[in-house]
Design a protein around this motif. Structure first.
Motif, PDB file in Angstrom:
ATOM      1  N   LYS A  24      21.517 -35.930  42.794  1.00 10.50           N
ATOM      2  CA  LYS A  24      21.515 -36.876  41.678  1.00 10.50           C
ATOM      3  C   LYS A  24      20.106 -37.028  41.080  1.00 10.50           C
ATOM      4  CE  LYS A  24      25.708 -39.276  42.810  1.00 10.50           C
ATOM      5  NZ  LYS A  24      26.467 -40.527  42.715  1.00 10.50           N
ATOM      6  N   TRP A  79      22.580 -40.946  52.536  1.00 12.08           N
ATOM      7  CA  TRP A  79      23.943 -40.854  51.999  1.00 12.08           C
ATOM      8  C   TRP A  79      24.916 -40.489  53.123  1.00 12.08           C
ATOM      9  CZ3 TRP A  79      26.744 -36.179  51.952  1.00 12.08           C
ATOM     10  CH2 TRP A  79      28.045 -36.333  51.470  1.00 12.08           C
ATOM     11  N   ARG A  99      28.053 -42.574  54.113  1.00  9.71           N
ATOM     12  CA  ARG A  99      29.363 -41.955  53.882  1.00  9.71           C
ATOM     13  C   ARG A  99      30.219 -42.076  55.151  1.00  9.71           C
ATOM     14  NH1 ARG A  99      32.393 -39.543  49.446  1.00  9.71           N
ATOM     15  NH2 ARG A  99      34.051 -38.497  50.522  1.00  9.71           N
ATOM     16  N   THR A 132      37.277 -47.757  36.888  1.00 18.62           N
ATOM     17  CA  THR A 132      37.914 -46.443  37.061  1.00 18.62           C
ATOM     18  C   THR A 132      39.439 -46.590  37.104  1.00 18.62           C
ATOM     19  OG1 THR A 132      37.481 -46.790  39.401  1.00 18.62           O
ATOM     20  CG2 THR A 132      36.036 -45.248  38.252  1.00 18.62           C
ATOM     21  N   SER A 152      42.094 -45.861  33.996  1.00 17.09           N
ATOM     22  CA  SER A 152      43.106 -44.813  34.245  1.00 17.09           C
ATOM     23  C   SER A 152      44.484 -45.340  33.894  1.00 17.09           C
ATOM     24  CB  SER A 152      43.170 -44.435  35.722  1.00 17.09           C
ATOM     25  OG  SER A 152      42.062 -43.708  36.070  1.00 17.09           O
ATOM     26  N   PRO A 195      38.300 -40.970  34.037  1.00 15.46           N
ATOM     27  CA  PRO A 195      37.525 -42.214  33.930  1.00 15.46           C
ATOM     28  C   PRO A 195      36.014 -41.974  33.865  1.00 15.46           C
ATOM     29  CG  PRO A 195      39.282 -42.500  35.488  1.00 15.46           C
ATOM     30  CD  PRO A 195      39.307 -41.049  35.097  1.00 15.46           C
ATOM     31  N   ASN A 253      29.451 -36.155  34.132  1.00 15.29           N
ATOM     32  CA  ASN A 253      28.705 -36.385  35.367  1.00 15.29           C
ATOM     33  C   ASN A 253      27.373 -35.645  35.275  1.00 15.29           C
ATOM     34  OD1 ASN A 253      28.199 -37.366  37.898  1.00 15.29           O
ATOM     35  ND2 ASN A 253      29.993 -36.443  38.860  1.00 15.29           N
ATOM     36  N   ARG A 273      23.742 -33.992  37.438  1.00 19.16           N
ATOM     37  CA  ARG A 273      23.051 -33.584  38.659  1.00 19.16           C
ATOM     38  C   ARG A 273      21.702 -32.984  38.269  1.00 19.16           C
ATOM     39  NH1 ARG A 273      26.461 -36.272  40.800  1.00 19.16           N
ATOM     40  NH2 ARG A 273      27.921 -35.654  42.432  1.00 19.16           N
ATOM     41  N   SER A 317      38.371 -35.073  38.235  1.00 16.57           N
ATOM     42  CA  SER A 317      38.321 -36.493  37.868  1.00 16.57           C
ATOM     43  C   SER A 317      37.887 -37.367  39.044  1.00 16.57           C
ATOM     44  CB  SER A 317      39.675 -36.954  37.339  1.00 16.57           C
ATOM     45  OG  SER A 317      39.954 -36.235  36.168  1.00 16.57           O
ATOM     46  N   PHE A 318      38.096 -36.874  40.273  1.00 21.68           N
ATOM     47  CA  PHE A 318      37.602 -37.597  41.452  1.00 21.68           C
ATOM     48  C   PHE A 318      36.406 -36.856  42.054  1.00 21.68           C
ATOM     49  CE2 PHE A 318      42.025 -39.098  41.224  1.00 21.68           C
ATOM     50  CZ  PHE A 318      41.846 -40.465  41.372  1.00 21.68           C
ATOM     51  N   ASN A 319      35.762 -36.034  41.256  1.00 20.74           N
ATOM     52  CA  ASN A 319      34.709 -35.139  41.741  1.00 20.74           C
ATOM     53  C   ASN A 319      35.325 -34.201  42.777  1.00 20.74           C
ATOM     54  OD1 ASN A 319      32.156 -34.076  41.739  1.00 20.74           O
ATOM     55  ND2 ASN A 319      31.268 -35.633  43.069  1.00 20.74           N
ATOM     56  N   ARG A 358      30.973 -35.002  48.250  1.00 19.45           N
ATOM     57  CA  ARG A 358      30.699 -36.270  47.579  1.00 19.45           C
ATOM     58  C   ARG A 358      31.874 -36.676  46.685  1.00 19.45           C
ATOM     59  NH1 ARG A 358      24.711 -38.466  46.766  1.00 19.45           N
ATOM     60  NH2 ARG A 358      25.492 -40.573  46.680  1.00 19.45           N
ATOM     61  N   CYS A 382      35.384 -38.679  45.555  1.00 17.28           N
ATOM     62  CA  CYS A 382      35.646 -40.117  45.520  1.00 17.28           C
ATOM     63  C   CYS A 382      36.283 -40.572  46.824  1.00 17.28           C
ATOM     64  CB  CYS A 382      36.567 -40.438  44.355  1.00 17.28           C
ATOM     65  SG  CYS A 382      37.101 -42.145  44.375  1.00 17.28           S
TER      66      CYS A 382
HETATM   67  C1  HEM Z   1      41.190 -43.662  39.216  1.00 13.19           C
HETATM   68  C2  HEM Z   1      40.274 -44.184  39.980  1.00 13.19           C
HETATM   69  C3  HEM Z   1      38.984 -43.510  40.365  1.00 13.19           C
HETATM   70  C4  HEM Z   1      38.359 -42.417  39.859  1.00 13.19           C
HETATM   71  C5  HEM Z   1      38.836 -41.520  38.739  1.00 13.19           C
HETATM   72  C6  HEM Z   1      37.135 -42.223  40.603  1.00 13.19           C
HETATM   73  C7  HEM Z   1      36.226 -41.203  40.388  1.00 13.19           C
HETATM   74  C8  HEM Z   1      35.090 -40.991  41.141  1.00 13.19           C
HETATM   75  C9  HEM Z   1      34.138 -39.937  40.906  1.00 13.19           C
HETATM   76  C10 HEM Z   1      34.220 -38.902  39.795  1.00 13.19           C
HETATM   77  C11 HEM Z   1      33.170 -40.043  41.845  1.00 13.19           C
HETATM   78  C12 HEM Z   1      31.928 -39.162  41.998  1.00 13.19           C
HETATM   79  C13 HEM Z   1      30.766 -39.805  41.265  1.00 13.19           C
HETATM   80  C14 HEM Z   1      29.509 -38.961  41.284  1.00 13.19           C
HETATM   81  O1  HEM Z   1      29.578 -37.751  41.378  1.00 13.19           O
HETATM   82  O2  HEM Z   1      28.456 -39.517  41.108  1.00 13.19           O
HETATM   83  C15 HEM Z   1      33.491 -41.173  42.676  1.00 13.19           C
HETATM   84  C16 HEM Z   1      32.737 -41.599  43.740  1.00 13.19           C
HETATM   85  C17 HEM Z   1      33.017 -42.737  44.451  1.00 13.19           C
HETATM   86  N1  HEM Z   1      34.122 -43.550  44.325  1.00 13.19           N
HETATM   87 FE1  HEM Z   1      35.647 -43.326  43.020  1.00 13.19          FE
HETATM   88  N2  HEM Z   1      37.032 -43.216  41.536  1.00 13.19           N
HETATM   89  C18 HEM Z   1      38.146 -44.018  41.435  1.00 13.19           C
HETATM   90  C19 HEM Z   1      38.448 -45.126  42.189  1.00 13.19           C
HETATM   91  C20 HEM Z   1      37.686 -45.585  43.228  1.00 13.19           C
HETATM   92  C21 HEM Z   1      38.023 -46.735  44.037  1.00 13.19           C
HETATM   93  C22 HEM Z   1      39.276 -47.600  43.891  1.00 13.19           C
HETATM   94  C23 HEM Z   1      37.017 -46.891  44.936  1.00 13.19           C
HETATM   95  C24 HEM Z   1      36.945 -47.968  45.966  1.00 13.19           C
HETATM   96  C25 HEM Z   1      35.908 -48.670  46.207  1.00 13.19           C
HETATM   97  C26 HEM Z   1      36.042 -45.817  44.696  1.00 13.19           C
HETATM   98  C27 HEM Z   1      34.870 -45.634  45.390  1.00 13.19           C
HETATM   99  C28 HEM Z   1      33.996 -44.584  45.211  1.00 13.19           C
HETATM  100  C29 HEM Z   1      32.751 -44.433  45.950  1.00 13.19           C
HETATM  101  C30 HEM Z   1      32.221 -45.389  47.023  1.00 13.19           C
HETATM  102  C31 HEM Z   1      32.143 -43.268  45.485  1.00 13.19           C
HETATM  103  C32 HEM Z   1      30.826 -42.664  45.949  1.00 13.19           C
HETATM  104  C33 HEM Z   1      31.103 -41.569  46.976  1.00 13.19           C
HETATM  105  C34 HEM Z   1      29.859 -40.868  47.468  1.00 13.19           C
HETATM  106  O3  HEM Z   1      28.865 -40.833  46.747  1.00 13.19           O
HETATM  107  O4  HEM Z   1      29.916 -40.339  48.568  1.00 13.19           O
HETATM  108  N3  HEM Z   1      36.495 -45.053  43.656  1.00 13.19           N
HETATM  109  N4  HEM Z   1      34.683 -41.736  42.218  1.00 13.19           N
END
Ligand code: HEM
Length: 534
Positions: free
Chosen positions: A115, A138, A142, A326, A330, A401, A405, A407, A470-472, A476, A478
């Motif tokens: 990052k 991290w 994690r 997020t 969505s 959402p 992103n 890096r 979308s969730f990466n 790392r 989500c």
């Molecule tokens: C539709 C819902 C969601 C989407 C699309 C989503 C998407 C993402 C994405 C793209 C990342 C990576 C971000 C990065 O690369 O910097 C991420 C990381 C993360 N998300 Fe989600 N997220 C969602 C819901 C949630 C929920 C409900 C939580 C609960 C707390 C959550 C907790 C996290 C956390 C803690 C990270 C950091 C993980 C890490 O750095 O190891 N997310 N999310």
């Protein structure tokens, strides 16, 4: 999160000195005026890349619809390009929406794409929360978070909290709106739902945000203000926002106030939780579980020397920040897409009818549900529904959402498409643009088509996941993905089963240029009670 004006981001090691600031201000003012001049001359700015200024005039002109602009740009450069031009100086920028490159950075060469320190500065509001730290720190965080998010207790708390909010707050709210034939902003409603969910999971108590009074919530509002300031930090030179912060002006002033409000609430919640726990009150929320861990083992690892109140504050805020907008956005895009497509809505309802029929046949419909006549589904009943899952994935493909992103490259590398990446190159990835590339998703890439997620045997296909970020992805990814699906399925099934959602005629729905993909004008709808599905 992407800085949409990456060209303006100067070397972070440079001190905040007045002369540089003045030069930066002057330079940017000239640049802005120059761009305005070109724009006026051209009336319509068709050209995307310019001599010397490269993409800047076009980007400035299109900042109000920056995500659509990334689509045009991606088509022009075939998905990947190193942006150059005199104004870019030595700071290189690589833009890509190619899934092969993104997978390479997120998974194969994960450790080479971090990052970076700009990221930490930009997101300083969340301090040292997991989202904002790297390497050993991290990894240690994690591990802590992973243990919690994958535990049976947490999963069942997510299911019961979601069920309770849907049954006691969301459906009654929509029922009220339907009875009074009101127009409602469904995005606001969904954000209230997602805020209350994450709030209850983190702190154990209710926030009461989803209710017919549409109450203001000071903490939620402060998080909004902080997020807005972060977005503006992403689109202006770091010296600018640092100067604004120092002068306590504009969004930075709001962000300072927001920081104080956030601290006031979070430290108060942490202190109350500690008191309750000392008195032996049982709790299964995330905050309590972190406190319990720190009580048992004050020094978790050398990279996490103590889970003190500051750490708890940063972690709680990160979860609120990551889990609210997020999921809320969505759901918003999903309801919009479905409201435009009665055929797809019908397919989702067909699946739900089968679940409802089973509920009645086996006679396990709760007494309360029968009395209220509003049907609520629990997550067990929904977890195997293929079409519902496919429709949610498809909606998040088209409207991720986190649309962009970022890096930074730690060492030199070569991407799968052959592009050379020099150490220190800043990288922007557009998931929004990727969804709209014919060479990635086919000729029908712009269509909302859940069928692309289902194989010939009627099962969920794993093929689309190779180009779905979308969730990466990778280490790392989500951590809240499973939780998000549980919540979204429950909301979608319960809302669609009980209500018809009709988009307000003439209401325009477009993406907002924001960190998380909100709509520009909300999602204005009318809600009608549905005649029973069975
Ligand atoms: C539709 C819902 C969601 C989407 C699309 C989503 C998407 C993402 C994405 C793209 C990342 C990576 C971000 C990065 O690369 O910097 C991420 C990381 C993360 N998300 Fe989600 N997220 C969602 C819901 C949630 C929920 C409900 C939580 C609960 C707390 C959550 C907790 C996290 C956390 C803690 C990270 C950091 C993980 C890490 O750095 O190891 N997310 N999310």
């Amino acid at each position: 999160m992407g800085y949409f004006f990456p060209v303006f981001v100067f070397d972070q090691s440079i001190d905040l000195r007045w002369t540089q600031l003045c030069f930066a201000l002057l330079f940017l003012s000239f640049l802005y005026l120059g761009c305005q001049f070109i724009i006026k001359k051209q009336k319509k700015l068709i050209r995307i890349r310019w001599p010397l200024l490269d993409i800047l005039p076009s980007l400035l002109y299109n900042i109000h619809e920056v995500h659509e602009w990334t689509v045009k740009f991606s088509n022009l450069v075939n998905g990947t390009v190193v942006v150059r031009g005199a104004i870019f100086g030595s700071s290189k920028l690589l833009y890509t929406c190619d899934p092969r490159n993104i997978e390479h950075m997120a998974k194969t060469k994960f450790y080479n794409y971090q990052k970076g320190s700009d990221f930490f500065d930009t997101f300083d509001l969340i301090g040292n929360g997991i989202f904002n730290v790297e390497c050993d720190q991290w990894r240690a965080q994690r591990k802590l978070a992973h243990t919690r998010f994958t535990s049976r207790t947490f999963r069942s708390t997510v299911a019961s909290v979601t069920h309770a909010i849907v049954q006691d707050a969301l459906l009654p709210l929509l029922s009220h709106v339907a009875k009074h034939e009101q127009v409602v902003d469904l995005e606001d409603v969904m954000l209230r739902f997602s805020y209350d969910s994450i709030f209850r999971l983190v702190f154990g108590g209710k926030s009461n945000t989803p209710s017919i009074e549409f109450p203001e919530n000071e903490l939620a509002k402060a998080i909004d203000d902080g997020t807005e300031a972060i977005f503006f930090r992403n689109i202006m030179p770091s010296q600018w926002w640092k100067l604004l912060r120092w002068l306590k002006l504009g969004k930075e002033k709001k962000s300072i106030e927001a920081g104080k409000t956030i601290d006031k609430y979070l430290y108060q919640y942490i202190s109350s939780k500690r008191d309750e726990m000392n008195q032996g009150v049982e709790a299964n929320d995330l905050l309590a579980s972190y406190i319990m861990t720190s009580n048992k083992n004050p020094s978790i690892s050398k990279f996490l020397p103590s889970l003190d109140d500051k750490f708890l504050r940063d972690t709680a805020l990160t979860f609120l920040f990551a889990g609210r907008d997020t999921t809320g956005t969505s759901l918003t895009w999903f309801f919009w897409l479905v409201s435009k497509s009665p055929r797809l809505e019908q397919k989702i309802l067909e699946e739900l009818k089968e679940v409802l029929a089973l509920k009645y046949t086996h006679g396990d419909m709760g007494i309360d549900e029968e009395k209220s006549s509003l049907k609520v589904f629990n997550s067990e009943e929904l977890k195997d529904l293929v079409y519902l899952h496919a429709a949610l994935c498809e909606s998040m493909r088209l409207y991720p959402p986190l649309p962009i992103n970022r890096r930074i490259a730690v060492n030199d590398d070569v991407l799968p498409n052959g592009t050379f990446v020099k150490q220190g190159t800043r990288i922007l990835m557009s998931y929004y643009a990727m969804a709209r590339m014919k060479w990635v998703w086919g000729e029908d890439c712009h269509e909302f088509k859940p069928e692309r997620w289902i194989d010939e045997n009627g099962k969920l296909s794993s093929e689309p996941l190779t180009k779905f970020f979308s969730f990466n992805g990778g280490p790392r990814n989500c951590i809240g993905q499973e939780m998000a699906f549980t919540q979204m399925k429950s909301v979608v099934a319960s809302v669609l089963c009980n209500f018809e959602i009709k988009l307000l005629e003439g209401h325009v729905v477009q993406p907002k240029p924001s960190l998380i993909l909100h709509t520009k004008y909300g999602l204005k709808v009318r809600v009608k009670e549905r005649v029973s599905l069975l």
